[in-house]
Each structure stands twice: as C-alpha cells, then as structure tokens.
Design a protein around this motif. Structure first.
Motif, PDB file in Angstrom:
ATOM      1  N   ILE A  77      -8.572 -25.592 -22.715  1.00  0.00           N
ATOM      2  CA  ILE A  77      -9.582 -24.467 -22.537  1.00  0.00           C
ATOM      3  C   ILE A  77      -9.604 -23.472 -23.958  1.00  0.00           C
ATOM      4  O   ILE A  77      -9.314 -24.113 -24.948  1.00  0.00           O
ATOM      5  CB  ILE A  77      -8.370 -23.389 -22.416  1.00  0.00           C
ATOM      6  CG1 ILE A  77      -7.366 -23.180 -21.380  1.00  0.00           C
ATOM      7  CG2 ILE A  77      -9.408 -21.183 -22.622  1.00  0.00           C
ATOM      8  CD1 ILE A  77      -6.421 -22.614 -21.426  1.00  0.00           C
ATOM      9  N   ILE A  78     -11.615 -23.614 -24.355  1.00  0.00           N
ATOM     10  CA  ILE A  78     -11.940 -23.782 -25.217  1.00  0.00           C
ATOM     11  C   ILE A  78     -12.365 -22.793 -25.772  1.00  0.00           C
ATOM     12  O   ILE A  78     -13.887 -21.966 -24.713  1.00  0.00           O
ATOM     13  CB  ILE A  78     -12.645 -25.204 -25.388  1.00  0.00           C
ATOM     14  CG1 ILE A  78     -12.153 -26.422 -25.296  1.00  0.00           C
ATOM     15  CG2 ILE A  78     -13.094 -25.201 -26.960  1.00  0.00           C
ATOM     16  CD1 ILE A  78     -12.822 -27.382 -24.986  1.00  0.00           C
ATOM     17  N   LEU A  79     -12.242 -22.157 -26.437  1.00  0.00           N
ATOM     18  CA  LEU A  79     -12.656 -20.973 -26.878  1.00  0.00           C
ATOM     19  C   LEU A  79     -14.067 -20.988 -28.283  1.00  0.00           C
ATOM     20  O   LEU A  79     -13.164 -21.727 -29.358  1.00  0.00           O
ATOM     21  CB  LEU A  79     -12.101 -19.597 -26.958  1.00  0.00           C
ATOM     22  CG  LEU A  79     -11.103 -18.779 -26.557  1.00  0.00           C
ATOM     23  CD1 LEU A  79     -10.179 -17.713 -26.656  1.00  0.00           C
ATOM     24  CD2 LEU A  79     -11.524 -18.585 -25.147  1.00  0.00           C
ATOM     25  N   GLY A  80     -15.025 -20.579 -27.944  1.00  0.00           N
ATOM     26  CA  GLY A  80     -16.129 -20.234 -29.084  1.00  0.00           C
ATOM     27  C   GLY A  80     -16.868 -19.244 -28.976  1.00  0.00           C
ATOM     28  O   GLY A  80     -17.468 -18.953 -28.071  1.00  0.00           O
ATOM     29  N   SER A  81     -17.441 -19.468 -30.536  1.00  0.00           N
ATOM     30  CA  SER A  81     -18.505 -18.438 -31.040  1.00  0.00           C
ATOM     31  C   SER A  81     -19.018 -18.843 -32.298  1.00  0.00           C
ATOM     32  O   SER A  81     -18.654 -19.730 -33.485  1.00  0.00           O
ATOM     33  CB  SER A  81     -17.770 -17.250 -31.194  1.00  0.00           C
ATOM     34  OG  SER A  81     -18.702 -16.724 -32.222  1.00  0.00           O
ATOM     35  N   PRO A  82     -20.857 -18.794 -31.906  1.00  0.00           N
ATOM     36  CA  PRO A  82     -21.208 -19.594 -33.856  1.00  0.00           C
ATOM     37  C   PRO A  82     -20.470 -18.605 -34.541  1.00  0.00           C
ATOM     38  O   PRO A  82     -20.775 -19.121 -35.592  1.00  0.00           O
ATOM     39  CB  PRO A  82     -23.059 -18.712 -33.203  1.00  0.00           C
ATOM     40  CG  PRO A  82     -22.921 -18.149 -31.304  1.00  0.00           C
ATOM     41  CD  PRO A  82     -21.524 -18.252 -31.111  1.00  0.00           C
ATOM     42  N   GLN A  83     -20.513 -17.622 -34.153  1.00  0.00           N
ATOM     43  CA  GLN A  83     -19.787 -16.550 -35.516  1.00  0.00           C
ATOM     44  C   GLN A  83     -18.134 -17.043 -36.432  1.00  0.00           C
ATOM     45  O   GLN A  83     -17.611 -16.203 -36.944  1.00  0.00           O
ATOM     46  CB  GLN A  83     -19.793 -14.915 -34.818  1.00  0.00           C
ATOM     47  CG  GLN A  83     -21.400 -14.428 -35.587  1.00  0.00           C
ATOM     48  CD  GLN A  83     -21.994 -14.486 -33.664  1.00  0.00           C
ATOM     49  OE1 GLN A  83     -21.495 -15.061 -33.083  1.00  0.00           O
ATOM     50  NE2 GLN A  83     -22.655 -13.694 -33.731  1.00  0.00           N
ATOM     51  N   LEU A  84     -17.842 -17.076 -34.900  1.00  0.00           N
ATOM     52  CA  LEU A  84     -15.947 -16.997 -35.093  1.00  0.00           C
ATOM     53  C   LEU A  84     -15.411 -17.993 -35.119  1.00  0.00           C
ATOM     54  O   LEU A  84     -13.958 -18.353 -35.350  1.00  0.00           O
ATOM     55  CB  LEU A  84     -15.221 -16.352 -34.390  1.00  0.00           C
ATOM     56  CG  LEU A  84     -15.775 -14.544 -34.150  1.00  0.00           C
ATOM     57  CD1 LEU A  84     -15.248 -13.742 -33.085  1.00  0.00           C
ATOM     58  CD2 LEU A  84     -15.658 -13.967 -35.785  1.00  0.00           C
ATOM     59  N   GLY A  85     -16.177 -19.053 -34.930  1.00  0.00           N
ATOM     60  CA  GLY A  85     -15.098 -20.809 -34.530  1.00  0.00           C
ATOM     61  C   GLY A  85     -14.803 -20.725 -33.171  1.00  0.00           C
ATOM     62  O   GLY A  85     -15.568 -20.759 -32.022  1.00  0.00           O
ATOM     63  N   LYS A  86     -14.149 -22.209 -33.139  1.00  0.00           N
ATOM     64  CA  LYS A  86     -13.837 -22.860 -32.285  1.00  0.00           C
ATOM     65  C   LYS A  86     -12.324 -23.436 -32.126  1.00  0.00           C
ATOM     66  O   LYS A  86     -11.597 -23.523 -33.186  1.00  0.00           O
ATOM     67  CB  LYS A  86     -14.970 -24.290 -32.054  1.00  0.00           C
ATOM     68  CG  LYS A  86     -14.755 -24.691 -30.431  1.00  0.00           C
ATOM     69  CD  LYS A  86     -15.561 -25.927 -30.944  1.00  0.00           C
ATOM     70  CE  LYS A  86     -15.762 -26.616 -29.492  1.00  0.00           C
ATOM     71  NZ  LYS A  86     -16.921 -28.245 -29.652  1.00  0.00           N
ATOM     72  N   PHE A  87     -11.838 -22.825 -31.042  1.00  0.00           N
ATOM     73  CA  PHE A  87     -10.553 -22.644 -30.685  1.00  0.00           C
ATOM     74  C   PHE A  87     -10.025 -23.048 -29.805  1.00  0.00           C
ATOM     75  O   PHE A  87     -10.406 -22.579 -27.836  1.00  0.00           O
ATOM     76  CB  PHE A  87      -9.687 -21.263 -30.968  1.00  0.00           C
ATOM     77  CG  PHE A  87     -10.151 -20.540 -32.290  1.00  0.00           C
ATOM     78  CD1 PHE A  87      -9.663 -20.879 -33.427  1.00  0.00           C
ATOM     79  CD2 PHE A  87     -11.355 -19.724 -31.876  1.00  0.00           C
ATOM     80  CE1 PHE A  87     -10.564 -20.442 -34.415  1.00  0.00           C
ATOM     81  CE2 PHE A  87     -11.546 -18.893 -33.181  1.00  0.00           C
ATOM     82  CZ  PHE A  87     -11.178 -19.623 -34.255  1.00  0.00           C
ATOM     83  N   SER A  88      -8.547 -24.181 -29.115  1.00  0.00           N
ATOM     84  CA  SER A  88      -8.522 -24.724 -27.821  1.00  0.00           C
ATOM     85  C   SER A  88      -6.733 -24.604 -27.603  1.00  0.00           C
ATOM     86  O   SER A  88      -6.473 -24.648 -28.575  1.00  0.00           O
ATOM     87  CB  SER A  88      -8.854 -26.051 -27.974  1.00  0.00           C
ATOM     88  OG  SER A  88      -8.029 -26.721 -28.894  1.00  0.00           O
ATOM     89  N   TRP A  89      -6.912 -24.669 -26.659  1.00  0.00           N
ATOM     90  CA  TRP A  89      -5.187 -24.779 -26.054  1.00  0.00           C
ATOM     91  C   TRP A  89      -5.384 -25.933 -24.111  1.00  0.00           C
ATOM     92  O   TRP A  89      -5.633 -25.870 -24.540  1.00  0.00           O
ATOM     93  CB  TRP A  89      -4.592 -23.520 -25.635  1.00  0.00           C
ATOM     94  CG  TRP A  89      -4.782 -22.372 -27.231  1.00  0.00           C
ATOM     95  CD1 TRP A  89      -3.730 -22.482 -28.143  1.00  0.00           C
ATOM     96  CD2 TRP A  89      -6.141 -21.744 -27.664  1.00  0.00           C
ATOM     97  NE1 TRP A  89      -3.815 -21.257 -28.462  1.00  0.00           N
ATOM     98  CE2 TRP A  89      -4.585 -21.299 -28.265  1.00  0.00           C
ATOM     99  CE3 TRP A  89      -7.090 -21.568 -26.853  1.00  0.00           C
ATOM    100  CZ2 TRP A  89      -5.888 -19.755 -29.246  1.00  0.00           C
ATOM    101  CZ3 TRP A  89      -7.054 -20.371 -27.861  1.00  0.00           C
ATOM    102  CH2 TRP A  89      -6.907 -19.843 -28.499  1.00  0.00           C
ATOM    103  N   THR A  90      -4.007 -26.068 -24.672  1.00  0.00           N
ATOM    104  CA  THR A  90      -3.746 -27.218 -23.583  1.00  0.00           C
ATOM    105  C   THR A  90      -2.823 -26.720 -22.659  1.00  0.00           C
ATOM    106  O   THR A  90      -1.539 -25.964 -23.100  1.00  0.00           O
ATOM    107  CB  THR A  90      -3.714 -28.706 -24.129  1.00  0.00           C
ATOM    108  OG1 THR A  90      -4.727 -28.580 -24.892  1.00  0.00           O
ATOM    109  CG2 THR A  90      -3.777 -29.365 -22.362  1.00  0.00           C
ATOM    110  N   MET A  91      -3.275 -26.597 -21.555  1.00  0.00           N
ATOM    111  CA  MET A  91      -1.935 -26.264 -20.472  1.00  0.00           C
ATOM    112  C   MET A  91      -0.884 -26.972 -19.993  1.00  0.00           C
ATOM    113  O   MET A  91      -1.090 -28.428 -19.975  1.00  0.00           O
ATOM    114  CB  MET A  91      -2.547 -25.690 -18.941  1.00  0.00           C
ATOM    115  CG  MET A  91      -3.701 -24.333 -19.132  1.00  0.00           C
ATOM    116  SD  MET A  91      -2.549 -22.635 -19.378  1.00  0.00           S
ATOM    117  CE  MET A  91      -1.457 -22.837 -17.951  1.00  0.00           C
ATOM    118  N   VAL A  92       0.231 -27.629 -19.330  1.00  0.00           N
ATOM    119  CA  VAL A  92       1.020 -27.884 -19.829  1.00  0.00           C
ATOM    120  C   VAL A  92       2.025 -27.381 -17.807  1.00  0.00           C
ATOM    121  O   VAL A  92       1.450 -26.321 -17.832  1.00  0.00           O
ATOM    122  CB  VAL A  92       2.122 -28.184 -20.756  1.00  0.00           C
ATOM    123  CG1 VAL A  92       1.496 -28.812 -21.517  1.00  0.00           C
ATOM    124  CG2 VAL A  92       2.977 -27.286 -21.125  1.00  0.00           C
ATOM    125  N   GLY A  93       2.542 -28.491 -17.240  1.00  0.00           N
ATOM    126  CA  GLY A  93       2.835 -28.067 -16.227  1.00  0.00           C
ATOM    127  C   GLY A  93       3.114 -26.379 -15.525  1.00  0.00           C
ATOM    128  O   GLY A  93       3.561 -26.023 -16.935  1.00  0.00           O
TER     129      GLY A  93
END
Ligand code: ZN
Length: 218
Positions: free
Chosen positions: A202-218
């Motif tokens: 899952i990747i959240l992004g914003s030109p003003q605030l940056g980009k952050f990600s997480w990964t789902m496990v089982g």
C-alpha cells in the motif's frame, strides 16, 4: 509504548487519534451513508499507529479489510475554542495515514447500533507517514494525495473536496475537547476504498507531503 513523531527538530508523543468519518461526498455515497450536518468523530488509541515501511498483519477476525487514505493533521499547541481563522496556528505538521477498516465487521456493528472499535481499532489499524512541518507554501484547502495498492491507483483525493475542511475540523474538535500537542486528526477518506490482501503493498503519496508504504502479510 509511546509513539514518537518528529517534525523538523521538534518531537511529539502521539496522544489521541481523532478520526473523521463521512467527510468526502463521493465516499459517503459509496457506503450508502447520508451527508452529516456536523463532523462524525471517533477515536483510535495511539497504540494503533504504525510507522512507514512496516509489515501489517491482518486482524485475527474479519473478512474485508479496507484501506482509507487520509490527510493527517498533528496538533502542535493547546487549542480550546479555536476559530477557523486561527486554526492554522494550532497545526505542527501534516502527513498521510490509513484508517484501516474491517468493512464487514463495521457493517454488522452499524446494523446493530454498536460501537465501531472492533472494526476500526484493531492492532495496527492506523499506519501513519512521516510529518512535513506546516509552512507557508502549503494551502490546507489544496492538498492532493493518492493511494496505490501495488501498481493500481485506488484513491485520489484533494482536501478542497472535504465537506468539513481542516480549519472547520479544528474549530469543531476544539469546541468539544481541549486539543493538546500530539493529538492527531485523520481528516476523512475520499472515494475508492477497497480490500487489502496478503502481499499487497500500500503506497500513500502526495506532492506536498511525501510518499509512504506498508506491506500486508497473511
Ligand atoms: Zn476514515
């Protein structure tokens, strides 16, 4: 364990996590809800927060875990009965977060008129990005953001479409609670909420605030 938030050279301990429901028209419609005449508020404990790059575990119950991408406000000073014109002064920083929701459990609880904690406040239900200090270049009413799951664009939002914009939320919340440094506000999600499966990034992004990600496990 306390959750620390760094904004430039200031450190905050995450306190309450206020979440706003039904704050974008098209999302209200996609869930078949009605437009509220005042902000819908619930809270998550700070123990639900998860920093970027972490693995997310599915709760041990529920069948439909969904992402809700949201702009998140960090309160930087004590705020009681704040007018909209002064709301900006209360903000230390901004980020993006996920208000993870077990939609099947929520539907069931809503039908029974029961509280939402099982659907909204499970462990790791509030992944939260890093914070950008609020500076003059950021217009609170024009923050664009998106949520991707793997390569697929799932949600696109802009705070200009908020039913209750950020200053109105601070006015409303500070009328009912005394806001303190470290309080967080998840400001609501736009349309496009959808299911998450094991292995999803899952990747959240914003030109003003940056980009952050997480990964789902089982
Ligand atoms: Zn939400």
């Amino acid at each position: 364990m306390a959750f620390s938030i760094q904004v430039e050279n200031q450190t905050f301990q995450a306190n309450r996590v206020f979440c706003i429901g039904r704050n974008y028209h098209k999302h209200v419609k996609e869930l078949g809800n009605t437009i509220p005449d005042e902000p819908v508020v619930f809270m998550k404990p700070a123990s639900c927060l998860v920093e970027p790059e972490k693995l997310l575990r599915h709760p041990p119950y529920g069948q439909n875990l969904q992402h809700e991408a949201e702009v998140v406000v960090l309160i930087g000073q004590r705020a009681e009965h704040i007018m909209e014109a002064r709301a900006r002064d209360c903000i230390a920083g901004l980020s993006l977060g996920l208000d993870l929701t077990l939609r099947d459990i929520q539907k069931n609880l809503k039908e029974k008129g029961l509280p939402w904690e099982k659907a909204k406040c499970f462990e790791q239900s509030a992944p939260l990005g890093n914070f950008t200090m609020l500076n003059d270049s950021i217009n609170l009413d024009s923050i664009s953001f998106e949520c991707r799951v793997g390569p697929t664009l799932r949600q696109e939002g802009n705070t200009r479409h908020l039913i209750f914009p950020i200053p109105a939320l601070i006015r409303f919340l500070s009328k009912h609670w005394i806001l303190v440094p470290g309080d967080l506000i998840f400001t609501g999600t736009p349309e496009g909420v959808g299911p998450l499966l094991p292995g999803d990034e899952i990747i959240l992004g914003s030109p003003q605030l940056g980009k952050f990600s997480w990964t789902m496990v089982g």
